[in-house]
Scaffold this active site. Structure first.
Site, PDB file in Angstrom:
ATOM      1  N   LYS A 293       6.806  -0.658  31.095  1.00  0.00           N
ATOM      2  CA  LYS A 293       7.797  -0.315  30.069  1.00  0.00           C
ATOM      3  C   LYS A 293       8.967   0.471  30.660  1.00  0.00           C
ATOM      4  CE  LYS A 293       4.645   1.690  27.524  1.00  0.00           C
ATOM      5  NZ  LYS A 293       3.434   1.303  28.304  1.00  0.00           N
ATOM      6  N   THR A 294       8.656   1.471  31.470  1.00  0.00           N
ATOM      7  CA  THR A 294       9.709   2.280  32.094  1.00  0.00           C
ATOM      8  C   THR A 294      10.541   1.446  33.064  1.00  0.00           C
ATOM      9  OG1 THR A 294       8.344   4.271  31.911  1.00  0.00           O
ATOM     10  CG2 THR A 294      10.186   4.353  33.464  1.00  0.00           C
TER      11      THR A 294
ATOM     12  N   ASP B  19      10.288   8.293  26.369  1.00  0.00           N
ATOM     13  CA  ASP B  19       8.913   7.867  26.596  1.00  0.00           C
ATOM     14  C   ASP B  19       7.992   8.573  25.605  1.00  0.00           C
ATOM     15  OD1 ASP B  19       6.881   6.470  27.765  1.00  0.00           O
ATOM     16  OD2 ASP B  19       6.792   7.658  29.603  1.00  0.00           O
TER      17      ASP B  19
ATOM     18  N   THR C 106       2.683   3.856  23.833  1.00  0.00           N
ATOM     19  CA  THR C 106       1.391   3.171  23.939  1.00  0.00           C
ATOM     20  C   THR C 106       0.719   3.066  22.572  1.00  0.00           C
ATOM     21  OG1 THR C 106       0.301   5.280  24.422  1.00  0.00           O
ATOM     22  CG2 THR C 106       1.017   3.949  26.302  1.00  0.00           C
TER      23      THR C 106
ATOM     24  N   ARG D  59       0.297  -1.101  37.598  1.00  0.00           N
ATOM     25  CA  ARG D  59       0.134   0.258  38.100  1.00  0.00           C
ATOM     26  C   ARG D  59      -1.236   0.450  38.743  1.00  0.00           C
ATOM     27  NH1 ARG D  59       1.043   4.784  33.809  1.00  0.00           N
ATOM     28  NH2 ARG D  59       3.180   3.996  33.972  1.00  0.00           N
TER      29      ARG D  59
END
Length: 336
Positions: free
Chosen positions: A65-66, A110, A159, A218
Protein backbone atom coordinates in the site's frame (compact mmCIF):
# COMPACT_ATOMS: atom_id res chain seq x y z
CA UNK A 1 2.69 -15.06 22.50
CA UNK A 2 5.76 -13.69 20.71
CA UNK A 3 5.63 -11.48 17.64
CA UNK A 4 6.10 -13.29 14.30
CA UNK A 5 9.75 -13.86 13.48
CA UNK A 6 9.50 -12.24 10.07
CA UNK A 7 8.34 -8.99 11.63
CA UNK A 8 11.69 -8.39 13.33
CA UNK A 9 13.41 -5.18 12.24
CA UNK A 10 16.68 -3.40 12.71
CA UNK A 11 18.24 -0.34 11.13
CA UNK A 12 20.00 -2.36 8.43
CA UNK A 13 16.76 -4.12 7.55
CA UNK A 14 14.98 -0.80 7.24
CA UNK A 15 17.67 0.48 4.86
CA UNK A 16 17.49 -2.69 2.76
CA UNK A 17 13.69 -2.41 2.67
CA UNK A 18 14.05 1.01 1.06
CA UNK A 19 16.49 -0.39 -1.50
CA UNK A 20 14.12 -3.22 -2.39
CA UNK A 21 11.03 -1.03 -2.64
CA UNK A 22 9.91 -0.62 -6.29
CA UNK A 23 10.51 2.84 -7.72
CA UNK A 24 8.59 2.48 -10.98
CA UNK A 25 5.40 0.86 -12.27
CA UNK A 26 7.50 -1.68 -14.15
CA UNK A 27 9.24 -2.79 -10.96
CA UNK A 28 5.98 -3.19 -9.07
CA UNK A 29 5.01 -6.85 -9.54
CA UNK A 30 1.41 -8.00 -9.07
CA UNK A 31 -1.87 -6.18 -8.34
CA UNK A 32 -2.29 -5.73 -12.12
CA UNK A 33 -5.95 -4.72 -12.03
CA UNK A 34 -5.27 -2.00 -9.46
CA UNK A 35 -2.31 -0.67 -11.44
CA UNK A 36 -4.43 -0.56 -14.61
CA UNK A 37 -7.24 1.37 -12.90
CA UNK A 38 -4.80 3.76 -11.23
CA UNK A 39 -3.17 4.38 -14.60
CA UNK A 40 -6.52 5.55 -16.02
CA UNK A 41 -7.22 7.83 -13.05
CA UNK A 42 -3.75 9.39 -13.12
CA UNK A 43 -3.65 9.88 -16.89
CA UNK A 44 -7.10 11.50 -16.88
CA UNK A 45 -6.21 13.90 -14.06
CA UNK A 46 -2.95 14.86 -15.79
CA UNK A 47 -4.76 15.59 -19.06
CA UNK A 48 -7.17 17.85 -17.21
CA UNK A 49 -4.33 19.50 -15.31
CA UNK A 50 -5.97 18.64 -12.00
CA UNK A 51 -4.94 16.91 -8.82
CA UNK A 52 -5.81 13.23 -8.69
CA UNK A 53 -8.93 12.17 -6.77
CA UNK A 54 -8.44 11.08 -3.17
CA UNK A 55 -7.53 7.38 -2.97
CA UNK A 56 -7.99 4.63 -0.40
CA UNK A 57 -5.80 1.52 -0.34
CA UNK A 58 -6.75 -1.31 2.01
CA UNK A 59 -5.60 -4.86 2.63
CA UNK A 60 -3.32 -6.87 4.89
CA UNK A 61 0.03 -5.50 6.04
CA UNK A 62 2.97 -5.95 3.67
CA UNK A 63 1.02 -6.05 0.40
CA UNK A 64 2.39 -2.79 -1.00
CA UNK A 65 0.00 0.00 0.00
CA UNK A 66 2.75 2.46 0.93
CA UNK A 67 4.72 1.57 -2.19
CA UNK A 68 1.68 2.28 -4.36
CA UNK A 69 1.24 5.66 -2.65
CA UNK A 70 4.87 6.53 -3.41
CA UNK A 71 4.46 5.51 -7.04
CA UNK A 72 1.32 7.63 -7.41
CA UNK A 73 3.13 10.66 -5.98
CA UNK A 74 6.08 10.05 -8.28
CA UNK A 75 3.80 9.73 -11.30
CA UNK A 76 2.17 13.04 -10.39
CA UNK A 77 5.58 14.69 -9.88
CA UNK A 78 4.29 15.63 -6.45
CA UNK A 79 5.83 15.96 -3.01
CA UNK A 80 4.44 13.38 -0.59
CA UNK A 81 3.95 14.23 3.06
CA UNK A 82 3.54 11.21 5.32
CA UNK A 83 1.73 10.80 8.61
CA UNK A 84 -0.38 8.15 10.34
CA UNK A 85 -3.65 7.93 12.21
CA UNK A 86 -2.15 7.36 15.68
CA UNK A 87 0.16 10.41 15.45
CA UNK A 88 -2.71 12.80 14.69
CA UNK A 89 -3.96 13.16 18.25
CA UNK A 90 -5.33 16.72 18.17
CA UNK A 91 -7.14 18.78 15.56
CA UNK A 92 -4.18 21.15 15.57
CA UNK A 93 -1.89 18.33 14.40
CA UNK A 94 -3.85 17.86 11.20
CA UNK A 95 -4.48 21.58 10.78
CA UNK A 96 -0.72 22.22 10.84
CA UNK A 97 -0.16 19.65 8.08
CA UNK A 98 -3.03 20.85 5.89
CA UNK A 99 -2.10 24.52 6.19
CA UNK A 100 1.43 23.75 4.95
CA UNK A 101 0.39 21.80 1.86
CA UNK A 102 1.37 23.20 -1.52
CA UNK A 103 -0.48 22.85 -4.80
CA UNK A 104 -0.43 19.29 -6.09
CA UNK A 105 1.01 17.74 -2.92
CA UNK A 106 0.11 14.21 -1.86
CA UNK A 107 -0.80 13.65 1.78
CA UNK A 108 -0.39 10.01 2.80
CA UNK A 109 -2.11 8.85 6.00
CA UNK A 110 -1.22 5.33 7.09
CA UNK A 111 -3.42 3.39 9.55
CA UNK A 112 -6.30 5.68 8.62
CA UNK A 113 -8.74 3.55 10.62
CA UNK A 114 -7.15 4.94 13.79
CA UNK A 115 -8.12 8.55 13.06
CA UNK A 116 -10.39 9.87 15.80
CA UNK A 117 -13.71 11.48 14.93
CA UNK A 118 -12.56 15.02 15.80
CA UNK A 119 -9.70 14.70 13.32
CA UNK A 120 -12.13 13.44 10.68
CA UNK A 121 -14.35 16.50 11.20
CA UNK A 122 -11.39 18.72 10.26
CA UNK A 123 -10.59 16.51 7.28
CA UNK A 124 -14.06 16.47 5.65
CA UNK A 125 -14.19 20.10 4.43
CA UNK A 126 -10.54 19.88 3.39
CA UNK A 127 -11.35 16.94 1.13
CA UNK A 128 -14.59 18.32 -0.29
CA UNK A 129 -14.14 22.08 -0.64
CA UNK A 130 -10.44 22.57 0.19
CA UNK A 131 -11.31 24.56 3.28
CA UNK A 132 -9.72 24.37 6.70
CA UNK A 133 -12.18 25.49 9.38
CA UNK A 134 -10.57 26.59 12.63
CA UNK A 135 -12.02 27.65 15.97
CA UNK A 136 -10.07 30.16 18.04
CA UNK A 137 -10.95 30.72 21.68
CA UNK A 138 -13.59 29.12 23.87
CA UNK A 139 -17.12 29.79 24.99
CA UNK A 140 -18.86 32.99 23.92
CA UNK A 141 -15.58 34.48 22.75
CA UNK A 142 -14.84 31.68 20.29
CA UNK A 143 -14.43 32.65 16.65
CA UNK A 144 -14.55 30.49 13.54
CA UNK A 145 -12.61 31.26 10.41
CA UNK A 146 -11.64 29.38 7.25
CA UNK A 147 -8.38 28.98 5.38
CA UNK A 148 -8.24 28.00 1.72
CA UNK A 149 -6.13 24.93 0.99
CA UNK A 150 -4.47 24.41 -2.40
CA UNK A 151 -5.53 21.38 -4.50
CA UNK A 152 -4.02 18.20 -3.05
CA UNK A 153 -4.55 14.44 -3.07
CA UNK A 154 -5.14 12.41 0.06
CA UNK A 155 -4.02 8.79 -0.08
CA UNK A 156 -5.12 6.75 2.92
CA UNK A 157 -4.02 3.21 3.74
CA UNK A 158 -5.54 0.82 6.23
CA UNK A 159 -5.56 -2.85 7.20
CA UNK A 160 -9.04 -2.48 8.72
CA UNK A 161 -11.31 -0.86 6.15
CA UNK A 162 -14.34 -1.98 8.14
CA UNK A 163 -13.31 0.38 10.95
CA UNK A 164 -13.35 3.47 8.71
CA UNK A 165 -16.39 5.64 9.25
CA UNK A 166 -18.95 5.82 6.46
CA UNK A 167 -18.57 9.59 5.97
CA UNK A 168 -14.80 9.24 5.54
CA UNK A 169 -15.02 6.34 3.09
CA UNK A 170 -17.54 8.22 0.95
CA UNK A 171 -15.08 11.04 0.35
CA UNK A 172 -12.57 8.95 -1.57
CA UNK A 173 -12.81 9.06 -5.34
CA UNK A 174 -11.63 5.45 -5.60
CA UNK A 175 -10.95 2.58 -3.22
CA UNK A 176 -8.69 -0.37 -3.96
CA UNK A 177 -8.35 -3.65 -2.06
CA UNK A 178 -4.90 -5.25 -2.32
CA UNK A 179 -5.11 -9.05 -2.34
CA UNK A 180 -2.53 -11.70 -1.53
CA UNK A 181 -0.05 -12.27 -4.36
CA UNK A 182 0.27 -15.36 -6.52
CA UNK A 183 3.22 -17.68 -6.02
CA UNK A 184 4.54 -16.67 -9.47
CA UNK A 185 4.44 -12.98 -8.51
CA UNK A 186 6.28 -13.65 -5.25
CA UNK A 187 8.96 -15.58 -7.13
CA UNK A 188 9.40 -12.63 -9.52
CA UNK A 189 9.71 -10.27 -6.55
CA UNK A 190 12.28 -12.52 -4.89
CA UNK A 191 14.38 -12.73 -8.06
CA UNK A 192 14.36 -8.94 -8.39
CA UNK A 193 15.30 -8.53 -4.72
CA UNK A 194 18.07 -11.14 -4.96
CA UNK A 195 19.53 -9.29 -7.93
CA UNK A 196 19.51 -5.99 -6.03
CA UNK A 197 21.22 -7.70 -3.08
CA UNK A 198 23.81 -9.35 -5.36
CA UNK A 199 22.71 -12.81 -4.27
CA UNK A 200 23.43 -15.90 -6.35
CA UNK A 201 20.33 -18.04 -5.83
CA UNK A 202 18.81 -20.87 -7.84
CA UNK A 203 15.17 -21.37 -8.81
CA UNK A 204 14.52 -24.14 -6.26
CA UNK A 205 15.61 -21.87 -3.41
CA UNK A 206 13.41 -19.07 -4.73
CA UNK A 207 10.48 -21.47 -4.90
CA UNK A 208 10.82 -22.73 -1.31
CA UNK A 209 11.07 -19.17 0.01
CA UNK A 210 8.06 -18.08 -2.06
CA UNK A 211 5.91 -20.90 -0.68
CA UNK A 212 6.77 -19.84 2.88
CA UNK A 213 6.19 -16.13 2.24
CA UNK A 214 2.48 -16.04 3.12
CA UNK A 215 1.92 -14.63 -0.41
CA UNK A 216 3.19 -11.29 0.92
CA UNK A 217 6.13 -9.33 -0.59
CA UNK A 218 7.28 -7.94 2.74
CA UNK A 219 7.44 -11.40 4.30
CA UNK A 220 9.18 -12.79 1.21
CA UNK A 221 11.90 -10.14 1.38
CA UNK A 222 12.35 -10.70 5.14
CA UNK A 223 12.92 -14.40 4.57
CA UNK A 224 15.26 -13.70 1.68
CA UNK A 225 17.42 -11.47 3.91
CA UNK A 226 17.60 -14.18 6.55
CA UNK A 227 18.64 -16.69 3.90
CA UNK A 228 21.34 -14.25 2.83
CA UNK A 229 22.53 -14.05 6.46
CA UNK A 230 22.64 -17.84 6.72
CA UNK A 231 24.60 -18.16 3.49
CA UNK A 232 27.10 -15.50 4.54
CA UNK A 233 27.77 -17.03 7.96
CA UNK A 234 28.18 -20.50 6.45
CA UNK A 235 30.30 -19.33 3.48
CA UNK A 236 27.73 -20.51 0.93
CA UNK A 237 28.45 -18.95 -2.45
CA UNK A 238 25.29 -20.02 -4.27
CA UNK A 239 22.05 -20.41 -2.36
CA UNK A 240 20.20 -23.61 -3.19
CA UNK A 241 17.19 -25.51 -1.87
CA UNK A 242 19.16 -27.02 1.01
CA UNK A 243 20.43 -23.71 2.40
CA UNK A 244 17.06 -21.99 1.93
CA UNK A 245 15.24 -24.84 3.70
CA UNK A 246 17.83 -24.86 6.49
CA UNK A 247 17.17 -21.16 7.09
CA UNK A 248 13.41 -21.70 7.27
CA UNK A 249 13.90 -24.59 9.70
CA UNK A 250 16.12 -22.40 11.85
CA UNK A 251 13.39 -19.75 11.94
CA UNK A 252 10.74 -22.45 12.59
CA UNK A 253 8.84 -21.41 9.48
CA UNK A 254 7.15 -24.38 7.83
CA UNK A 255 6.29 -25.11 4.19
CA UNK A 256 3.07 -23.06 4.36
CA UNK A 257 4.78 -20.09 5.99
CA UNK A 258 3.33 -20.84 9.44
CA UNK A 259 5.43 -19.67 12.37
CA UNK A 260 5.33 -20.90 15.99
CA UNK A 261 2.68 -18.32 16.84
CA UNK A 262 0.37 -19.51 14.03
CA UNK A 263 0.76 -23.14 15.04
CA UNK A 264 0.20 -22.31 18.70
CA UNK A 265 -3.05 -20.57 17.83
CA UNK A 266 -4.35 -23.57 15.88
CA UNK A 267 -3.20 -26.07 18.51
CA UNK A 268 -4.87 -24.04 21.26
CA UNK A 269 -8.18 -24.19 19.40
CA UNK A 270 -7.77 -27.94 18.85
CA UNK A 271 -6.38 -28.99 22.23
CA UNK A 272 -8.18 -26.64 24.61
CA UNK A 273 -11.46 -26.08 22.76
CA UNK A 274 -11.91 -29.34 20.83
CA UNK A 275 -11.37 -27.58 17.52
CA UNK A 276 -13.84 -24.79 18.23
CA UNK A 277 -15.91 -22.80 17.89
CA UNK A 278 -14.24 -20.47 20.39
CA UNK A 279 -14.84 -16.74 20.81
CA UNK A 280 -12.06 -14.28 20.03
CA UNK A 281 -11.92 -12.90 23.59
CA UNK A 282 -11.59 -16.39 25.06
CA UNK A 283 -8.96 -17.32 22.48
CA UNK A 284 -6.96 -14.15 23.17
CA UNK A 285 -7.02 -14.89 26.89
CA UNK A 286 -5.90 -18.48 26.34
CA UNK A 287 -3.00 -17.31 24.17
CA UNK A 288 -2.19 -14.34 26.43
CA UNK A 289 -2.19 -12.18 23.32
CA UNK A 290 -4.00 -9.11 22.07
CA UNK A 291 -7.30 -9.64 20.26
CA UNK A 292 -6.35 -7.09 17.60
CA UNK A 293 -3.09 -8.90 16.77
CA UNK A 294 -4.95 -12.18 16.36
CA UNK A 295 -7.51 -10.56 14.05
CA UNK A 296 -5.04 -8.47 12.04
CA UNK A 297 -1.88 -10.60 11.88
CA UNK A 298 -2.68 -14.29 12.28
CA UNK A 299 -6.26 -14.94 11.21
CA UNK A 300 -6.34 -13.45 7.67
CA UNK A 301 -3.59 -15.72 6.36
CA UNK A 302 -4.79 -18.81 8.21
CA UNK A 303 -8.26 -18.30 6.74
CA UNK A 304 -6.89 -17.63 3.25
CA UNK A 305 -5.14 -21.03 3.16
CA UNK A 306 -8.11 -22.86 4.65
CA UNK A 307 -6.76 -23.75 8.11
CA UNK A 308 -9.19 -21.57 10.10
CA UNK A 309 -12.83 -20.61 9.78
CA UNK A 310 -14.40 -17.59 11.45
CA UNK A 311 -18.09 -18.09 12.19
CA UNK A 312 -20.72 -16.24 14.20
CA UNK A 313 -20.17 -18.79 16.99
CA UNK A 314 -16.39 -18.36 17.02
CA UNK A 315 -13.17 -19.66 15.47
CA UNK A 316 -12.95 -23.23 14.15
CA UNK A 317 -9.88 -25.22 13.12
CA UNK A 318 -10.54 -26.97 9.80
CA UNK A 319 -9.72 -30.61 8.93
CA UNK A 320 -6.82 -29.22 6.85
CA UNK A 321 -5.39 -27.66 10.03
CA UNK A 322 -5.49 -31.03 11.82
CA UNK A 323 -3.75 -32.67 8.87
CA UNK A 324 -1.08 -29.98 8.54
CA UNK A 325 -0.25 -30.11 12.26
CA UNK A 326 0.01 -33.90 12.24
CA UNK A 327 -3.17 -34.81 14.11
CA UNK A 328 -4.29 -38.36 13.31
CA UNK A 329 -7.96 -37.85 13.93
CA UNK A 330 -9.75 -34.50 13.77
CA UNK A 331 -12.56 -35.78 15.95
CA UNK A 332 -10.26 -37.05 18.70
CA UNK A 333 -7.65 -34.30 18.28
CA UNK A 334 -4.80 -36.73 18.88
CA UNK A 335 -1.32 -36.29 17.43
CA UNK A 336 0.26 -38.92 15.25
Amino acid sequence: MAEPIIKEKNSEDQYVDLVLRPTSWGDYVGQDKIKKNLRVILDASQRRGESCDHLLFYGQAGLGKTTLANLVAKEMNANMKVTSGPTLEKMGDLAAILSNLEKGDVLFIDEAHRLNRQIEEVLYPALESRKLHLIVGKGTGARTFSIDIPPFTLIAATTRANLLSGPLRSRFGASFKLDYYTNADIEAILKRSAKLLNMDIDDEAVNVIAKASRFTPRAANRLLKRVRDYAEVNDIKKIDFVSAKATLDMLEVDDLGLEPTDRELLKTIIDKFNGGPVGIQTLAAALNDDKGIIEDVYEPYLMSIGLLNRTSAGRIATPEAYKHLGYKNSAEGTLV
